[in-house]
Design a protein around this motif. Structure first.
Motif, short mmCIF file in Angstrom:
data_model
loop_
_atom_site.label_atom_id
_atom_site.label_comp_id
_atom_site.label_asym_id
_atom_site.label_seq_id
_atom_site.Cartn_x
_atom_site.Cartn_y
_atom_site.Cartn_z
N LEU A 26 -6.72 -4.01 -2.54
CA LEU A 26 -5.61 -5.40 -2.69
C LEU A 26 -5.25 -5.87 -1.82
O LEU A 26 -4.87 -7.23 -1.55
CB LEU A 26 -4.48 -3.69 -3.18
N LEU A 27 -6.19 -4.99 -0.56
CA LEU A 27 -5.34 -5.99 0.89
C LEU A 27 -7.00 -7.64 0.88
O LEU A 27 -6.33 -8.32 1.59
CB LEU A 27 -5.57 -5.71 2.18
N GLN A 28 -7.70 -6.72 0.44
CA GLN A 28 -8.87 -7.79 0.49
C GLN A 28 -8.61 -8.84 -0.49
O GLN A 28 -8.80 -10.48 0.06
CB GLN A 28 -10.17 -7.17 0.04
N ARG A 29 -7.83 -8.97 -1.77
CA ARG A 29 -7.79 -10.06 -2.52
C ARG A 29 -6.30 -10.93 -1.60
O ARG A 29 -6.74 -12.07 -1.39
CB ARG A 29 -6.98 -9.21 -3.69
N GLN A 43 2.23 9.07 -0.58
CA GLN A 43 1.51 7.86 -0.44
C GLN A 43 2.19 6.44 -0.64
O GLN A 43 0.85 5.44 0.10
CB GLN A 43 0.84 8.08 -1.73
N ILE A 44 3.03 6.16 -1.46
CA ILE A 44 3.33 5.08 -1.51
C ILE A 44 4.03 4.74 0.34
O ILE A 44 3.68 3.55 0.80
CB ILE A 44 5.11 4.66 -2.17
N ARG A 45 4.66 6.05 1.22
CA ARG A 45 5.01 5.10 2.30
C ARG A 45 3.45 4.41 3.34
O ARG A 45 3.81 3.58 3.99
CB ARG A 45 5.67 6.32 3.30
N TYR A 46 2.62 5.34 2.80
CA TYR A 46 1.40 5.31 3.63
C TYR A 46 0.72 4.40 3.11
O TYR A 46 0.28 2.68 4.01
CB TYR A 46 -0.26 5.96 3.74
N ASN A 47 0.78 3.55 2.18
CA ASN A 47 0.58 2.46 0.84
C ASN A 47 1.48 1.00 1.95
O ASN A 47 0.48 -0.25 2.00
CB ASN A 47 0.77 2.22 0.50
N VAL A 48 2.47 0.83 2.72
CA VAL A 48 3.36 0.40 3.16
C VAL A 48 3.26 0.05 4.10
O VAL A 48 3.09 -1.41 4.45
CB VAL A 48 4.82 1.05 1.80
N TRP A 49 2.80 1.06 5.37
CA TRP A 49 2.06 1.09 6.37
C TRP A 49 0.97 0.56 6.24
O TRP A 49 0.51 -0.94 6.71
CB TRP A 49 2.34 2.21 7.03
N GLN A 50 0.25 -0.01 5.47
CA GLN A 50 -0.86 -0.81 5.26
C GLN A 50 -0.71 -2.10 5.29
O GLN A 50 -1.65 -3.19 5.88
CB GLN A 50 -2.08 -0.18 4.47
N LEU A 51 0.09 -2.46 4.05
CA LEU A 51 0.32 -3.91 4.18
C LEU A 51 1.65 -4.29 5.26
O LEU A 51 1.15 -5.74 5.68
CB LEU A 51 1.38 -4.19 2.87
N GLU A 52 1.92 -3.71 5.74
CA GLU A 52 2.55 -3.81 7.34
C GLU A 52 1.82 -4.64 7.88
O GLU A 52 1.68 -4.97 8.76
CB GLU A 52 4.13 -3.09 8.13
N GLU A 53 0.39 -3.43 8.44
CA GLU A 53 -0.63 -3.29 8.98
C GLU A 53 -0.79 -5.15 8.97
O GLU A 53 -1.54 -6.00 9.89
CB GLU A 53 -1.17 -2.56 9.57
N TRP A 54 -1.74 -5.75 7.82
CA TRP A 54 -2.35 -6.47 7.28
C TRP A 54 -1.19 -7.86 7.64
O TRP A 54 -1.85 -8.91 7.99
CB TRP A 54 -2.27 -6.66 5.65
#
Length: 1917
Positions: free
Chosen positions: A1726-1729, A1780-1791
């Motif tokens: 998702l982040l690559q896209r 798992q959702i909180r970890y994914n949201v953290w990755q979005l914020e890092e992006w």
């Protein structure tokens, strides 16, 4: 259903979630075993499970199992109260399954009459052989349960708590009736979930409450999803059917069944609504709306209120929705079954007739229904029998409006509707016809019966005939015909039969018309059928209708059993496992009892054919024929007029009374004949089918004397018709793929979310759900894929047991854990378990996790003990490390030195050898080069010689061949001419001979005499006709004179009316006065302009004073600096006041964003409608062009698009011209709506005034900023003044040099002087000559410098006054000046004007002439526009005059009151239209006034600047101080940043630049925004040549081309992103180079020179802004389409931390739950896209602010889609998923942080998802927890919070469900929160976009055009 279950009553058991249940024993054990012969044969449980059932261990507690429980179903025999045990299905524990030790506890149930199954626990150990079980109920009482010594069957075991409440019942480990009932109860009561899967069946429970789970967002969420991915829903079944139809191309069927009141009709309606939403119509307009519009009509005509349901369908229907190859709806077809006609004339107490009758009575006050003579429902016999005419919450009048609207939507006109209502009203009146006894066998109707008269009037039949045949009947024998009176009871029955027959015919006719309206001309590729049919029915009195209904359910149940069995067998065969055939109950014997030869229907039809057949004789025939032959047929003990059938659901007793009459469905034929002679067209259409059927039956029997009996024999009975239609339905269902929906009625009191266990079990048995469970339980009910099993039970394996082959790993584990091989089977992709094995494995897993916890504690304590030791050891090791390091470094230093010496030696030797080798190599290469060159030249000369020889030969041979060909052609032509000449001569001779022959003349004159006679007769006939015509003409003249007199009288009346209208019209201000007023204002503005010119003179006088003031200001700067310091201190004090205004500012910004979003929404709708209009127009043009023969369509896309766009610009002329067309198109306007609109206009006007005030304040602020810019401009003016001073100095020096030169010449040539000139060659002569040459050189140099300075001055003056009125005529092109074109300059001009002053004067004169000519043209254009407006006003007045004349003519025909009302309404409408027009004119005038004011301010400022500069120049010219010399060099050729193109090249330009351009190559290789720069440079050229038409054509064509590209390639993200960036850049260029002070603050001096000089393009700025918003919306759609498939898979489904918590079983619906690792969609994908999309936008040069808005919108979509799926998926609501959702949201914020987008607002859009994840992880027990949740979840609505808590499901044993008390506590806290009650986030919401101005630093003169764009026809200027 057994008799014992029927006696039970509803009760609630809240503790059933944690207990096992026991049911009453059935009456006959033999019957139960006959139904389930295989039960009890399969052993249940295992030895290992038996070991785990020990006393004291918890079997259902969190983190471990609670006490082991079981369920027993007991029933009491009618004869004795002894208790027996019977198991209905699933796993039956044996005595070996229970523990034999003294410490074990097991749960069981005792008999209970109210709860069916009741929970109990085993309190005493059981050993094999014990006759009883000691049990303890929930209330603490202990009972003894007797075990059947014959079977030794024990109560059913309960499932683990982790499996309770699952979406699919087939995922339960123990499958039996109590487990099913308990699971449904938990989901329905505790979780508020009404849908549950049971294998292939969707169980739907009626909640008796409206739920927010059917909105469009829910449909969008289920669209495209797999059936097992989402929670159970009717939309999921519809999506599965739609997807299978699309993938397999096979038609589908959705079978919806259930009891009355279970929600069948609503479920079918929602399924149809889903198809209409997800599908798109194929060419036909609103076909989905028409399909949905059929529902209100069928509900009105076929639904009625019963004791069980307020909207019960009294007929069955099967709707086929047709689809084409593109899977779009193209039409539909409806089939109906068994309409309950008896309800038309009879209703039980508490029930109603069909809704349409009550709707008609509720609407009887309407004018169109006055002729029907209706009243209230109590006035008619057929609507007042039930004594319940009103339904709570239903307005029959509104429902009537909906019905009429649906009729209109289906194309049934108003006249046809009124005919339908007329027949309905006739039926109402027919039911009130009173029949009286005349004698015992005779009856009559009074002649003054009002209802009979109304009935005959409405139906158009004679009243006497109808009254006669209502009381008589005709008997036919072989020879005679008799008319016989009938008694009153028979007459009433005949009247009712006639009413039923008419209603049934009308119902069939309406269904036929609906099918015709839904029929499509396109070919149907496949269809989806929705069957809404009555469920199994049993009442106290069951008649013919219940018999047919239960017969249909028997057929459907058989089809269902076969399909379920087939799927189960296919699953086993697909997985290739060994298994035994499953035995299922087949109801074919019961079906044969009904429909086979000599069955019930056959005997009934045979009895109907008997002359004296009756119900009693038919009953006796059944007793004699079927009683002993079929076990499913039985006779009641106390009745001889009833029979019993043992159906699959229960046994039903039917009363024989009325069977024959209902099966015959007879109507008096004479009554039908009377109706057939009606004058009513619709009534005749209803009986056309009867006439056709009669004629078809009479044809083959025409020669036989007894036609009557044959006709009676050929008539089909109702039973035969129903059997045939049912057979046809079964064939249709068998040809499709069925999907089943079973609707359950939870209770009989319509209480919301209340479940009656007795009613639920009864319906579960009747609808086949328990049969599905039994079939599944007989095999392997639990199924896991190998990946799921490995992920879940990985904790039970050791590391050495884990192999690469997951399948072999799972096999090894199961063989190790479960010793009995028959408890599981290994398939190709799945592992199949017997009942109970999953519970055993869960127990082992729980024990393993507990041991792991103990090991973790031990390890931690060991770590704490070793910590001190490790610290000491680490210190010692550190000391050792440092010592050893020092030693090692010394050793390494020596090694390094040795290695360095070796390296130096190696490099030196290598250099020497390499140098020698390179010298040798270069010499060899040189020799080879010369040799190869010599050989190549030699070969080249040889080839060239040969090639030239070949060319010479080619030309010689060609010349010879052409010469030969010409000679041959000349000879052939000569020969042909000779031959043709000979043939022509022969033909001429032949014609001359024929012309001389006599026979030729005879042939010509033959028949002339006859023709002359005929002509004479025709002349006589015409004379007679002329006489008759003269007589007629005289008569016509007389009539015309009379008509003229009448018309003259009418004209006089019309003239009077016209005078009255003119008198009324004079009350309003005329348009001519307004025009004169505007002209007066224009004159005032001109006078103000003259005043300004006078003021300029005054300003000239004040310039000197302003210079002195400036000097004084310079002296006061120091004092002002001190004052500024004090102001800064004051401003610091005012900051506190500003903070108080921040909240108000935020509110204003919020209102502004709301207004902007509203405007953008309207803009998107407008653009969508515009595109739709364009598409329709193109289709229409294409159809017209295809219909015309001989015409070819040219490529005129650009011109048509530009014209369409120019029409959509919204000019005032278009608005004015569009007003009368709208009035003509819509003559009938709703007056209240107009008044509301007028009030809304006033409100908008006030808002507009406030916005104008805000705009003025902002403009003032901008003007203050512009003052600062003016100060910067003064520096440029000072430079200009300095250059003027330099020029003056040069001119004075030049004059001095000229004077010196002249004097020198005179001195040299003066012979009369006293001193003789020096002789040549002398020293003085040489000195003078050198001075002369040097002065000449200096003079030439100064002359060139003066010319350059003068040209530079002219350019500066032009730029200075380009925006002033004086600058309009200053258009100088320095390249055309003679000083720069010496070669083309004439000699005389050069001699007369050395400095170019004459040429400048000449050019100024020419520009003045051009300016005057332009003004003349402008005056002509204004004059033509005024004339056009006046003509429009005249035409408009003519139209108003005609309308008033029509109104007067119509009002004369109306009564006085209506005339006044009509005139008032017309006057209000006219005044409203005038008011709107005046408002439009006022707005236009305000705009022009504001524009003129702006121009006036600007011009005043420019004039002041001009005067100041001239004053400075004058003052500088008077100064005589010497100025140092400045050397000026000639500049090179400069580009002006314009592209010249020829008129007409716009299409060519845009085709290469827009249509054919590939964004990928342009974005990577060229300047970002290059197309925008090129287009704007062309616009600058059109502005430079002062051609407004070229400017508008270019911009309109650009907009149309961009729209066309977006329309054709709108799905390509790169294309949309590229043109969004270029559109914004073009809009910014229009602003940046507009000359507006707001936008030029950041421009360079060169960019300011490139500003537009002739046209003001602010309107086009707005148009490009709207276009950019449109492209932005399309960009968001493209991104949504790209990201949508990735969001759910990456944010919810994928587990980044694999194997930590495992997964739960998925059941039958989700066939494949795990994807291969290489296909898994992770957050990284998702982040690559996202990164790819962001990079693309950046490469295209999109504005940074716009990119931030795009990212914010995309993150909102991610949040909305993820949260919506979370709310619809029960399996995702767990603690681990929150992590798992909180970890994914953290990755979005890092992006976002990595891309420097943290401040774009995207993080805030993810807040609802973050709070939902926190809600899944937070503690949920106490009141403090509830308060913390309410304070935390501010971004979630109350409905969303409750939904998440309700769906929360434990994944492991250590978790607990949320209690209902805690959820109630949350509701109580949040009840005062004011917010929306919607459940889903709006996934289609789009934030309002802002396009901030971003100036470009690119200089236009530096823009290069690449050759790859093919724009060579453009020329840089």
């Amino acid at each position: 259903m057994s008799e014992e279950v029927e006696d039970t009553r509803t009760s609630e058991d809240q503790q059933e979630m944690e207990d096992k249940v026991i049911s009453p024993e059935k009456a006959e054990e033999a019957k139960l075993k006959a139904r389930y012969p295989n039960l009890g044969a399969k052993p249940g449980g295992s030895d290992l499970l038996r070991k785990r059932l020990q006393k004291g261990q918890k079997y259902f507690d969190s983190g471990d199992y609670n006490m082991a429980k079981a369920k027993i179903k007991n029933k009491q025999l009618p004869s004795a109260p002894t208790e027996k045990t019977e198991i209905t299905g699933g796993h039956i524990p044996t005595p070996q399954d229970l523990p034999q030790r003294k410490t074990s506890i097991v749960a069981s149930k005792l008999a209970d009459a109210a709860e069916v199954w009741k929970s109990a626990e085993l309190v005493r150990d059981y050993t094999p052989g014990d006759p009883t079980l000691s049990l303890q109920l929930e209330d603490g009482t202990e009972v003894e349960y007797k075990i059947d010594p014959k079977t030794n069957n024990l109560p059913p075991l309960r499932n683990p708590n982790i499996l309770v409440g699952e979406n699919d019942l087939t995922t339960l480990s123990y499958l039996h009736e109590p487990a099913v009932l308990h699971n449904l109860k938990v989901r329905f009561i505790d979780s508020k979930l009404i849908y549950t899967y049971c294998g292939i069946v969707l169980v739907a429970i009626n909640p008796y409450e409206s739920l927010p789970i059917y909105e469009a967002d829910i449909i969008n969420a289920y669209s495209g999803q797999n059936m097992g991915d989402m929670d159970p829903h009717i939309f999921a079944v519809a999506e599965e059917a739609y997807k299978q139809m699309a993938s397999d191309g096979r038609s589908q069927s959705i079978i919806v069944s259930g009891e009355s009141g279970a929600g069948k009709t609503v479920s079918a309606k929602y399924a149809m609504r889903y198809f209409a939403t997800v599908s798109c119509s194929s060419g036909e307009a609103s076909v989905e709306d028409r399909v949905l519009a059929s529902s209100p009509i069928m509900e009105a005509l076929g639904n009625a209120k019963t004791t069980r349901n307020d909207n019960s369908s009294r007929f069955g229907k099967y709707i086929e929705i047709g689809f084409d190859k593109k899977h779009c709806i193209i039409g539909a077809n409806m089939r109906t079954y068994l309409l309950e006609k008896s309800r038309v004339v009879f209703q039980a107490h508490g029930e109603r007739n069909y809704h349409i009758f009550y709707q008609l009575c509720a609407s009887s006050h309407l004018p169109e229904f006055k002729a029907l003579k209706l009243g209230c429902t109590d006035d008619f016999h057929c609507t007042n029998q039930g004594q319940s005419p009103v339904i709570d919450g239903v307005d029959d009048a509104k429902e009537m409006c909906n019905t009429r609207r649906a009729f209109s939507q289906l194309g049934i006109c108003e006249s046809d509707q009124m005919e339908i209502y007329q027949i309905m009203a006739a039926i109402l009146h027919l039911s009130n016809v009173e029949i009286k006894d005349q004698r015992a066998d005779r009856s009559n109707i009074l002649p003054d019966n009002v209802h009979l008269v109304v009935f005959c009037e409405l139906t158009g039949v004679p009243c006497e005939e109808m009254a006669h045949w209502l009381c008589h009947r005709k008997l036919k024998t072989t020879t005679e015909t008799y008319v016989k009176p009938i008694p009153k009871i028979n007459a009433i029955n005949g009247r009712d039969a006639l009413a039923k027959h008419i209603y049934a015919k009308l119902f069939s006719w309406i269904v036929g018309n609906i099918n015709y309206a839904l029929k499509s001309a396109a070919k149907q590729h496949s269809f989806i059928g929705v069957l809404d049919i009555y469920g199994f029915e049993t009442f106290d009195v069951n008649s013919f209708e219940q018999f047919c209904i239960n017969y249909a359910n028997e057929k459907l149940q058989q089809q269902f059993n076969l399909h379920v069995f087939k799927l189960e067998q296919e699953e086993y065969l697909k997985e290739e496992i060994s298994w035994t055939l499953i035995d299922f109950s087949d109801n074919q014997p019961c079906i044969n009892l009904i429909e086979a030869k000599l069955g019930i229907l056959d005997l009934l039809d045979e009895e109907c054919k008997m002359p004296k057949g009756c119900d009693d004789t038919w009953a006796q025939k059944m007793y004699n024929t079927l009683l002993k032959q079929n076990v499913h047929f039985d006779k009641p003990r106390l009745s001889n007029r009833a029979f019993i059938i043992h159906h699959f659901a229960d046994k039903v007793e039917y009363q024989c009374e009325g069977f024959l009459e209902k099966n015959k469905d007879t109507v008096n034929e004479e009554q039908i004949n009377v109706l057939k002679n009606s004058k009513f067209d619709l009534l005749l259409k209803l009986f056309e089918d009867d006439e056709k059927a009669t004629s078809s039956t009479n044809k083959p029997t025409g020669n036989i004397g007894r036609a009557g009996p044959s006709r009676r024999d050929n008539k089909k009975t109702v039973g035969l018709q129903f059997r045939q239609s049912l057979q046809m339905l079964m064939e249709t269902l068998n040809a499709t793929t069925p999907h089943y929906v079973r609707c359950l009625k939870p209770n009989d009191h319509k209480a919301p979310f209340t479940l009656d266990p007795v009613r639920a079990v009864q319906q579960l048995r009747a609808c086949g759900v328990l049969e599905t469970i039994r079939i599944s339980a007989a095999g392997f009910p639990s199924r896991w894929t190998y990946q799921e099993f490995f992920s879940r039970y990985r904790v039970l394996m050791k590391q050495k047991d884990v192999l690469r082959d997951r399948k072999q790993t799972c096999k090894n584990l199961l063989e190790k854990l479960v010793k009995e091989q028959d408890k599981y089977q290994f398939g190709k992709n799945k592992i199949f378990f017997r009942a109970g094995q999953v519970a055993y494995l869960e127990k082992l897993r729980s024990d393993k996790l507990r041991m792991a916890c103990v090991s973790m504690q031990k390890t931690i304590r060991c770590w704490l003990g070793r910590k001190k030791y490790l610290r000491m050891r680490e210190s010692a090791i550190t000391i050792q490390r440092h010592v050893r390091g020092h030693q090692a470094r010394c050793y390494v230093k020596g090694l390094r030195r040795t290695g360095a010496a070796v390296v130096i030696q190696k490099n030196v030797r290598m250099w020497v050898n390499r140098r020698r080798y390179q010298q040798q190599r270069s010499a060899a290469i040189t020799i080879q080069c010369f040799l190869r060159a010599y050989m190549a030249r030699k070969q080249y000369y040889k080839l060239m010689f040969e090639q030239k020889a070949v060319v010479i030969q080619k030309w010689v041979k060609g010349w010879l061949s052409r010469l030969r060909y010409k000679r041959t052609m000349a000879a052939i032509v000569l020969l042909q001419s000779c031959v043709r000449r000979m043939q022509a001569k022969k033909a001429l001779k032949k014609l001359k001979v024929e012309a001389r022959s006599v026979e030729h003349f005879k042939k010509l004159n033959f028949g002339m005499e006859n023709k002359i006679m005929q002509l004479q007769h025709k002349i006589n006939d015409q004379q007679k006709e002329n006489k008759e015509l003269r007589e007629r003409l005289s008569a016509v003249e007389k009539t015309q004179t009379m008509e003229r007199e009448r018309q003259s009288r009418e004209t006089e009346s019309l003239r009077r009316s016209e005078q009255e209208a003119r008198a009324k019209a004079q009350t309003l201000p005329s348009l001519l006065e307004q025009l004169s007023f505007l002209q007066h204002e224009l004159e005032n503005t001109r006078r103000e302009k003259d005043d300004l010119e006078e003021q300029t003179k005054f300003y000239k006088e004040q310039t000197q004073q302003m210079v002195e003031e400036l000097n004084m200001k310079n002296s006061l700067l120091s004092s002002e600096k001190e004052e500024m310091n004090t102001l800064i201190i004051e401003q610091a004090q005012k900051l506190t006041e500003i903070k108080t205004n921040v909240e108000n500012t935020k509110q204003v910004e919020k209102d502004l964003t709301d207004e902007r979003s509203r405007y953008q929404g309207l803009l998107s709708e407008h653009l969508h409608l515009e595109e739709r209009h364009r598409d329709l127009k193109e289709k229409m043009d294409l159809s017209i062009s295809s219909s015309k023969s001989g015409h070819k369509r040219t490529d005129s896309n650009y011109s048509s698009n530009s014209s369409e766009f120019s029409q959509s610009l919204g000019s005032t002329e278009g608005e004015d011209s569009s007003i009368p067309t709208e009035d003509e198109a819509q003559p009938t306007v709703d007056l209240p709506v107009l008044l509301k609109l007028q009030r809304r206009v006033n409100e908008l006007e006030q808002e507009k005034q406030s916005l104008w005030q805000k705009l003025d304040t902002r403009e003032e602020a901008q003007q203050e900023k512009a003052k600062e810019v003016e100060e910067q401009k003064t520096v440029g003016r000072a430079e200009l003044d300095l250059e003027t001073l330099k020029r003056q100095e040069f001119e004075s020096e030049n004059r001095k040099l000229k004077q010196d030169l002249n004097e020198l010449r005179k001195s040299l040539t003066n012979e009369s002087s006293e001193l003789a000139p020096p002789a040549p060659g002398t020293l003085p002569y040489d000195v003078l000559l050198e001075q002369l040459t040097s002065s000449n050189d200096e003079l030439e140099m100064r002359k060139e410098e003066v010319l350059l300075l003068r040209s530079h001055m002219v350019r500066q003056e032009a730029l200075k006054h380009k925006d002033s009125p004086l600058g309009e005529s200053v258009k100088l092109d320095l390249r055309e000046m003679p000083s720069f074109q010496d070669g083309d300059r004439p000699l005389d001009i050069y001699t007369l004007n050395e400095d170019g002053e004459l040429w400048l004067a000449y050019e100024g004169l020419k520009e003045t002439n051009r300016f005057l000519e332009g003004q003349m043209q402008e005056q002509e254009r204004v004059h033509s526009e005024r004339c056009g407006k006046l003509l429009q006003e005249v035409d408009k007045l003519k139209v108003e005059k005609e309308q008033q004349q029509k109104l007067l003519a119509q009002s004369l025909l109306l009564p006085e009151d209506a005339r006044i009302e009509a005139s008032l309404q017309h006057e209000i409408l006219r005044l409203t239209n005038d008011n709107l027009e005046l408002r439009d004119q006022q707005e236009k005038q305000d705009k022009t006034i504001r524009k003129l004011k702006k121009q006036l301010k600007f011009f005043m400022k420019k004039v002041g600047e001009f005067e100041a500069s001239t004053q400075q120049m004058n003052s500088a010219s008077t100064m005589n101080a010497p100025i140092r010399a400045i050397n000026i060099t000639r500049k090179e050729k400069e580009y002006k940043g314009m592209l010249e193109y020829k008129e007409g090249d716009e299409n060519r330009l845009l085709k290469n630049l827009v249509v054919d351009l590939k964004p990928r190559g342009v974005a990577v290789s060229f300047l970002p925004g290059l197309p925008a720069y090129i287009v704007f440079m062309c616009v600058r050229y059109a502005d430079h040549v002062n051609n407004d038409r070229r400017v508008s054509n270019l911009l309109n064509s650009t907009i149309s081309s961009i729209k066309g590209v977006i329309k054709r390639r709108g799905s390509d993200f790169e294309v949309v992103s590229f043109w969004l960036a270029n559109t914004c850049r073009l809009m910014h260029c229009l602003k940046q180079y507009s000359g507006d002070e707001v936008f030029i603050t950041q421009n360079t001096a060169k960019q300011n020179e490139h500003c537009l000089s002739n046209f003001e393009l602010s309107e086009y700025q707005q148009v490009f802004s709207d276009l950019a918003i449109q492209i932005y919306c399309q960009l968001i759609k493209c991104m949504e389409n790209i990201m949508q498939p990735l969001i759910v898979a990456s944010m919810l489904e994928h587990e980044t931390i694999q194997g930590v918590l495992g997964s739960k079983p998925t059941g039958l619906r989700k066939r494949s739950t795990s994807l291969p690792e290489e296909e898994a969609v992770t957050v990284e994908v998702l982040l690559q896209r996202l990164g790819l999309l962001h990079t693309t936008m950046s490469q295209h040069g999109m504005d940074a602010e716009l990119i931030k808005q795009v990212v914010r919108q995309q993150f909102y979509i991610i949040c909305a889609v993820t949260l919506n799926h979370l709310l619809l998926r029960k399996d995702m609501c767990s603690w681990s998923k929150g992590l798992q959702i909180r970890y994914n949201v953290w990755q979005l914020e890092e992006w976002l942080t990595e891309r420097e987008l943290a401040d774009c607002g995207a993080k805030e859009t993810l807040e609802p998802l973050v709070q939902a994840a926190q809600l899944l992880q937070i503690k949920k027990k106490t009141e403090a927890d509830a308060q913390a949740i309410c304070n935390m979840c501010t971004a979630l609505t109350t409905a969303q919070i409750i939904k998440v808590l309700t769906l929360y499901t434990p994944v492991i044993e250590f978790e607990e469900r949320v209690s209902t008390t805690f959820i109630a506590m949350i509701k109580n806290i949040l009840k005062d929160r004011g917010e929306s009650s919607t459940l889903m986030m709006d996934g289609k919401k789009m934030f309002s976009v802002t396009l901030p101005f971003t100036p470009s630093s690119v200089a236009l003169e530096t823009v290069q055009i690449p050759l790859s764009l093919n724009l060579s026809f453009l020329t840089r200027i």
